[in-house]
Design a protein around this motif. Structure first.
Motif, PDB file in Angstrom:
ATOM      1  N   TRP A   1       0.739  -1.102  -0.104  1.00  0.00           N
ATOM      2  CA  TRP A   1       0.131   0.097  -0.043  1.00  0.00           C
ATOM      3  C   TRP A   1       0.677   1.407   0.076  1.00  0.00           C
ATOM      4  CZ3 TRP A   1      -4.625  -1.476  -1.288  1.00  0.00           C
ATOM      5  CH2 TRP A   1      -5.114  -2.784  -1.024  1.00  0.00           C
ATOM      6  N   GLY A   2       2.082   1.202   0.054  1.00  0.00           N
ATOM      7  CA  GLY A   2       2.964   2.258  -0.075  1.00  0.00           C
ATOM      8  C   GLY A   2       3.173   2.600   1.286  1.00  0.00           C
ATOM      9  N   GLU A   3       2.561   3.114   2.277  1.00  0.00           N
ATOM     10  CA  GLU A   3       2.326   3.300   3.774  1.00  0.00           C
ATOM     11  C   GLU A   3       1.087   2.791   4.280  1.00  0.00           C
ATOM     12  OE1 GLU A   3       4.439   7.389   4.777  1.00  0.00           O
ATOM     13  OE2 GLU A   3       2.731   7.670   3.217  1.00  0.00           O
ATOM     14  N   ALA A   4       1.309   2.390   5.696  1.00  0.00           N
ATOM     15  CA  ALA A   4       0.360   1.903   6.528  1.00  0.00           C
ATOM     16  C   ALA A   4       0.334   2.481   7.874  1.00  0.00           C
ATOM     17  CB  ALA A   4       0.143   0.048   6.247  1.00  0.00           C
ATOM     18  N   GLY A   5      -0.802   2.229   8.574  1.00  0.00           N
ATOM     19  CA  GLY A   5      -0.525   2.572   9.871  1.00  0.00           C
ATOM     20  C   GLY A   5       0.002   1.906  10.970  1.00  0.00           C
ATOM     21  N   VAL A   6       0.573   2.640  12.084  1.00  0.00           N
ATOM     22  CA  VAL A   6       0.914   1.790  13.124  1.00  0.00           C
ATOM     23  C   VAL A   6       0.585   2.552  14.207  1.00  0.00           C
ATOM     24  CG1 VAL A   6       3.182   1.371  14.663  1.00  0.00           C
ATOM     25  CG2 VAL A   6       3.282   0.360  12.147  1.00  0.00           C
ATOM     26  N   ALA A   7       0.188   2.120  15.249  1.00  0.00           N
ATOM     27  CA  ALA A   7      -0.570   2.638  16.607  1.00  0.00           C
ATOM     28  C   ALA A   7       0.314   2.541  17.754  1.00  0.00           C
ATOM     29  CB  ALA A   7      -1.973   2.365  16.823  1.00  0.00           C
ATOM     30  N   VAL A   8       0.669   3.073  18.396  1.00  0.00           N
ATOM     31  CA  VAL A   8       1.662   3.068  19.728  1.00  0.00           C
ATOM     32  C   VAL A   8       0.847   3.506  20.851  1.00  0.00           C
ATOM     33  CG1 VAL A   8       3.508   3.341  21.103  1.00  0.00           C
ATOM     34  CG2 VAL A   8       3.860   3.446  18.553  1.00  0.00           C
ATOM     35  N   CYS A   9       0.221   2.763  21.762  1.00  0.00           N
ATOM     36  CA  CYS A   9      -0.561   2.968  22.950  1.00  0.00           C
ATOM     37  C   CYS A   9      -0.048   2.777  24.266  1.00  0.00           C
ATOM     38  CB  CYS A   9      -2.039   2.293  22.581  1.00  0.00           C
ATOM     39  SG  CYS A   9      -2.640   2.239  21.357  1.00  0.00           S
ATOM     40  N   ALA A  10      -0.649   3.670  25.087  1.00  0.00           N
ATOM     41  CA  ALA A  10      -0.176   3.374  26.716  1.00  0.00           C
ATOM     42  C   ALA A  10      -1.700   3.213  27.319  1.00  0.00           C
ATOM     43  CB  ALA A  10       0.448   4.623  27.420  1.00  0.00           C
ATOM     44  N   LEU A  11      -1.691   2.145  28.228  1.00  0.00           N
ATOM     45  CA  LEU A  11      -2.992   1.904  28.898  1.00  0.00           C
ATOM     46  C   LEU A  11      -3.133   2.671  29.959  1.00  0.00           C
ATOM     47  CD1 LEU A  11      -2.736  -2.053  28.595  1.00  0.00           C
ATOM     48  CD2 LEU A  11      -4.156  -0.293  26.975  1.00  0.00           C
ATOM     49  N   ARG A  12      -4.561   2.807  30.601  1.00  0.00           N
ATOM     50  CA  ARG A  12      -4.796   3.367  31.560  1.00  0.00           C
ATOM     51  C   ARG A  12      -4.283   2.499  32.822  1.00  0.00           C
ATOM     52  NH1 ARG A  12      -7.839   7.692  31.331  1.00  0.00           N
ATOM     53  NH2 ARG A  12      -8.894   8.040  29.545  1.00  0.00           N
ATOM     54  N   PRO A  13      -3.943   2.758  34.079  1.00  0.00           N
ATOM     55  CA  PRO A  13      -3.567   1.782  35.238  1.00  0.00           C
ATOM     56  C   PRO A  13      -4.639   0.795  35.331  1.00  0.00           C
ATOM     57  CG  PRO A  13      -3.402   4.291  35.786  1.00  0.00           C
ATOM     58  CD  PRO A  13      -4.117   4.102  34.699  1.00  0.00           C
ATOM     59  N   ASP A  14      -4.154  -0.490  35.565  1.00  0.00           N
ATOM     60  CA  ASP A  14      -4.975  -1.657  36.071  1.00  0.00           C
ATOM     61  C   ASP A  14      -5.658  -2.110  34.698  1.00  0.00           C
ATOM     62  OD1 ASP A  14      -3.982  -1.534  38.398  1.00  0.00           O
ATOM     63  OD2 ASP A  14      -5.260  -0.171  39.206  1.00  0.00           O
ATOM     64  N   GLN A  15      -5.467  -1.551  33.567  1.00  0.00           N
ATOM     65  CA  GLN A  15      -6.247  -2.070  32.322  1.00  0.00           C
ATOM     66  C   GLN A  15      -5.300  -3.059  31.518  1.00  0.00           C
ATOM     67  OE1 GLN A  15      -9.162  -1.093  31.396  1.00  0.00           O
ATOM     68  NE2 GLN A  15      -9.633  -0.266  33.574  1.00  0.00           N
ATOM     69  N   THR A  16      -5.943  -3.910  30.996  1.00  0.00           N
ATOM     70  CA  THR A  16      -5.286  -4.853  29.835  1.00  0.00           C
ATOM     71  C   THR A  16      -5.849  -4.716  28.544  1.00  0.00           C
ATOM     72  OG1 THR A  16      -6.696  -6.828  30.633  1.00  0.00           O
ATOM     73  CG2 THR A  16      -4.530  -6.593  31.895  1.00  0.00           C
ATOM     74  N   LEU A  17      -5.098  -4.914  27.585  1.00  0.00           N
ATOM     75  CA  LEU A  17      -5.825  -5.049  26.231  1.00  0.00           C
ATOM     76  C   LEU A  17      -4.501  -5.440  25.222  1.00  0.00           C
ATOM     77  CD1 LEU A  17      -8.233  -3.881  24.549  1.00  0.00           C
ATOM     78  CD2 LEU A  17      -7.108  -1.838  24.129  1.00  0.00           C
ATOM     79  N   ASP A  18      -4.686  -6.207  24.125  1.00  0.00           N
ATOM     80  CA  ASP A  18      -3.577  -6.596  23.372  1.00  0.00           C
ATOM     81  C   ASP A  18      -4.133  -5.981  21.926  1.00  0.00           C
ATOM     82  OD1 ASP A  18      -5.439  -8.484  22.110  1.00  0.00           O
ATOM     83  OD2 ASP A  18      -4.864 -10.121  23.422  1.00  0.00           O
ATOM     84  N   GLU A  19      -3.134  -6.451  20.933  1.00  0.00           N
ATOM     85  CA  GLU A  19      -3.268  -5.924  19.958  1.00  0.00           C
ATOM     86  C   GLU A  19      -4.627  -6.178  19.031  1.00  0.00           C
ATOM     87  OE1 GLU A  19      -0.332  -5.387  15.817  1.00  0.00           O
ATOM     88  OE2 GLU A  19      -0.257  -7.313  16.884  1.00  0.00           O
ATOM     89  N   SER A  20      -4.825  -7.557  19.063  1.00  0.00           N
ATOM     90  CA  SER A  20      -5.979  -8.339  18.263  1.00  0.00           C
ATOM     91  C   SER A  20      -6.937  -7.626  18.779  1.00  0.00           C
ATOM     92  CB  SER A  20      -5.775  -9.797  18.416  1.00  0.00           C
ATOM     93  OG  SER A  20      -6.095 -10.343  19.864  1.00  0.00           O
ATOM     94  N   GLU A  21      -7.275  -7.602  20.206  1.00  0.00           N
ATOM     95  CA  GLU A  21      -8.334  -7.032  20.864  1.00  0.00           C
ATOM     96  C   GLU A  21      -8.834  -5.604  20.414  1.00  0.00           C
ATOM     97  OE1 GLU A  21      -8.757  -9.478  25.187  1.00  0.00           O
ATOM     98  OE2 GLU A  21      -7.568  -7.674  24.979  1.00  0.00           O
ATOM     99  N   LEU A  22      -7.881  -4.649  20.544  1.00  0.00           N
ATOM    100  CA  LEU A  22      -7.914  -3.336  19.910  1.00  0.00           C
ATOM    101  C   LEU A  22      -8.529  -3.347  18.345  1.00  0.00           C
ATOM    102  CD1 LEU A  22      -8.101  -0.582  20.365  1.00  0.00           C
ATOM    103  CD2 LEU A  22      -5.767  -0.312  20.155  1.00  0.00           C
ATOM    104  N   LEU A  23      -7.761  -4.176  17.583  1.00  0.00           N
ATOM    105  CA  LEU A  23      -8.110  -4.070  16.285  1.00  0.00           C
ATOM    106  C   LEU A  23      -9.596  -4.712  15.925  1.00  0.00           C
ATOM    107  CD1 LEU A  23      -4.696  -5.306  14.553  1.00  0.00           C
ATOM    108  CD2 LEU A  23      -5.621  -3.064  14.567  1.00  0.00           C
ATOM    109  N   ALA A  24      -9.853  -5.638  16.501  1.00  0.00           N
ATOM    110  CA  ALA A  24     -11.301  -5.979  16.437  1.00  0.00           C
ATOM    111  C   ALA A  24     -12.195  -5.308  17.173  1.00  0.00           C
ATOM    112  CB  ALA A  24     -11.463  -7.511  17.156  1.00  0.00           C
ATOM    113  N   TRP A  25     -11.798  -4.423  18.018  1.00  0.00           N
ATOM    114  CA  TRP A  25     -12.759  -3.348  18.553  1.00  0.00           C
ATOM    115  C   TRP A  25     -12.885  -2.137  17.453  1.00  0.00           C
ATOM    116  CZ3 TRP A  25     -11.865   1.823  19.834  1.00  0.00           C
ATOM    117  CH2 TRP A  25     -12.949   2.611  20.377  1.00  0.00           C
ATOM    118  N   LEU A  26     -11.815  -1.774  16.936  1.00  0.00           N
ATOM    119  CA  LEU A  26     -11.815  -0.837  15.687  1.00  0.00           C
ATOM    120  C   LEU A  26     -12.598  -1.209  14.812  1.00  0.00           C
ATOM    121  CD1 LEU A  26      -8.213   0.499  15.884  1.00  0.00           C
ATOM    122  CD2 LEU A  26     -10.133   1.738  16.336  1.00  0.00           C
ATOM    123  N   ASP A  27     -12.878  -2.580  14.286  1.00  0.00           N
ATOM    124  CA  ASP A  27     -13.441  -3.122  13.230  1.00  0.00           C
ATOM    125  C   ASP A  27     -14.860  -2.439  12.999  1.00  0.00           C
ATOM    126  OD1 ASP A  27     -13.970  -4.213  10.656  1.00  0.00           O
ATOM    127  OD2 ASP A  27     -14.549  -6.257  11.725  1.00  0.00           O
TER     128      ASP A  27
END
Length: 544
Positions: A464-490
């Motif tokens: 695609w020439g370029e694609a996006g990369v997200a770098v995140c910081a979580l709130r205290p005591d929260q858990t989240l992984d890459e697949s969960e966030l990508l699924a949530w964005l869908d």
């Protein structure tokens, strides 16, 4: 064909020397408290006398109108005074970001042609490097006792009986070299002038903090070398006291304690600091009902953070958009246009309308103004625009077009003239032929309850020439992984805008002024080997 004769005969455009605002405060409110740092306070008369003494000391050492004085210091009363001492002589104040390295500060000395340096005693390496690499610097004055220069307060005491006349200045005479942050290369010295800054002070009082008087007080939570220094000029112009944190370390509990103790009415900060202030438990432990204006700039505030701050503080938020080159004077979103709830008539995502006396134009690559709703480069003209970059004709040629200053930011206006920032032109990336603006994606990701901070960058992609990369910081005591966030964005954003990868860090790097630094994030991702172009099959699968 002869041109028409001028309507008036050109005359010298003499203006008020900016240091005169301190003299005015001392005359009208001499015994009132002007400055607070820790347990110490200074009256307006004391401040004016100390500025006179330091100006006399600099003059005795040969500093004259037009000379540049480099200042490497943490926030303190001496740094505050040094600004006015330079202005009083017609010299140019050249403050550094005190967190810069000795070599970086040496570059600023060389680029500005500084004749002298005022250096906090905590930075002996900076003073030594300047001595070795910047021959234009003739002497160093030390804030606090040190081995590298005469002591600032000793010089003030030595010249205490001296009174200095304010140098005669014209509109375009420089008073401040405001170095850019240098996120895309070497910092450049934006030349701020006496006439320009007088307009900026008036404009801030008109658009950001109307009704400010000597009964008000301002809390400083950012380095005086940058936007906070501009805001303190505004406070002095109305004899409102300035209150510093006790140290350079940002202590949220101390900040709220000072708000309560000194009945703080205004503070200037950035969105990340507002977020820290309003999410910390101490916001509920101290009385902050005196606050009228919590002014934030540097970046638009994410909507979820904005809502939270409004619920905690009430309608006291003021947003403005501006750069050092325009000294914060492009748009304003006043308190009454900040709403904690979305609904009809609420302008979500805007940074406001044009400031008094300023004009915004959204332009395409050829400099043509585009219609409302169409994205282009944000350009601006008006009395707050700086005089140009010092000794940098190439940068000036790129920065101005047909008299318009080109901000390098992308955005659009609506039919009412409200400005919406899409992002930096350098942040935008093109994926599969589509322009993608990280700001939109970041806003959406931040609505996830586990996400505290995020930065989206465009990276090379073989398909695609370029694609996006997200770098995140979580709130205290929260858990989240890459697949969960990508699924949530869908389904929440278009598929082609969904980042290819998501990385989770403990915190995102920030500049000394509290802004997330994408340049540093990109460098760290490259160091970790995270920016290699992805396999075409994997990239194609994600688009489906």
């Amino acid at each position: 064909m002869n041109s028409s004769p001028p309507l008036i005969t050109p005359a010298t455009k003499r203006v008020m020397n900016l240091s005169h605002i301190l003299r005015q405060a001392a005359r009208r409110h001499g015994a009132g408290t002007g400055f607070v740092w820790g347990e110490r306070t200074w009256t307006w008369v004391e401040l004016d006398q100390r500025v006179d003494a330091m100006a006399a000391a600099l003059a005795a050492k040969g500093i004259r109108k037009g000379d540049r004085v480099l200042v490497q210091s943490k926030n303190c009363n001496q740094m505050f005074e040094s600004m006015f001492a330079c202005f009083r002589l017609g010299a140019v104040w050249v403050p550094t970001n005190f967190r810069q390295t000795p070599d970086e500060v040496a570059y600023l000395a060389q680029a500005s042609g500084a004749s002298a340096m005022i250096c906090h005693g905590d930075f002996p390496e900076h003073a030594e490097t300047i001595r070795e690499t910047a021959p234009s610097v003739r002497f160093v004055i030390s804030i606090g006792h040190s081995a590298f220069g005469e002591n600032y307060d000793d010089l003030v005491e030595l010249h205490r009986e001296h009174s200095v006349s304010e140098a005669a200045v014209e509109y375009d005479d420089p008073c401040w070299f405001f170095f850019t942050s240098g996120t895309t290369g070497r910092p450049k010295a934006a030349v701020l002038t006496h006439g320009q800054m007088a307009f900026v002070i008036t404009n801030h009082l008109s658009d950001l903090m109307p009704g400010t008087t000597n009964a008000d007080a301002s809390l400083v939570v950012a380095p005086l070398s940058h936007g906070a220094g501009v805001h303190q000029l505004v406070q002095v112009a109305r004899a409102a006291k300035t209150v510093l944190l006790s140290s350079e370390r940002f202590d949220v509990d101390e900040a709220w304690s000072l708000v309560e103790r000194w009945r703080i009415t205004s503070m200037f900060t950035v969105p990340t600091i507002v977020k820290l202030l309003t999410e910390h438990p101490s916001v509920d432990e101290h009385d902050h009902s005196s606050l009228r204006y919590v002014i934030y700039a540097g970046a638009p505030m994410y909507r979820e953070d904005q809502k939270h701050a409004l619920k905690k503080l009430g309608k006291v938020l003021v947003q403005y958009f501006g750069l050092g080159e325009v000294t914060g004077n492009i748009t304003v979103l006043p308190p009454w246009l900040h709403d904690p709830e979305d609904g009809p008539g609420v302008k979500v995502g805007t940074c406001g309308y044009e400031r008094t006396g300023m004009q915004v134009s959204i332009q395409d690559d050829q400099g043509r103004e585009v219609p409302a709703g169409v994205t282009g480069e944000i350009c601006v003209c008006g009395p707050a625009v700086f005089a140009g970059y010092y000794n940098n004709p190439e940068a000036n040629a790129k920065a101005f077009r047909d008299g318009w200053f080109r901000t390098g930011d992308l955005g659009h206006v609506d039919e009412e003239g409200f400005l919406f920032i899409t992002g930096r032109a350098s942040d935008m990336y093109i994926s599969g032929g589509s322009n993608i603006y990280p700001r939109e994606i970041e806003e959406k990701i931040l609505t996830h309850p586990a996400i505290a901070e995020v930065a989206v960058l465009g990276v090379p992609d073989r398909t695609w020439g370029e694609a996006g990369v997200a770098v995140c910081a979580l709130r205290p005591d929260q858990t989240l992984d890459e697949s969960e966030l990508l699924a949530w964005l869908d389904g929440r954003i278009a598929r082609y805008k969904v980042p290819k990868r998501v990385f989770f860090w403990k915190a995102l790097p920030k500049s000394a002024y509290g802004k997330i630094t994408k340049k540093t994030i990109r460098e760290e991702l490259e160091t970790q080997g995270c920016l290699q172009p992805a396999d075409p099959a994997e990239s194609s699968a994600q688009r489906r």
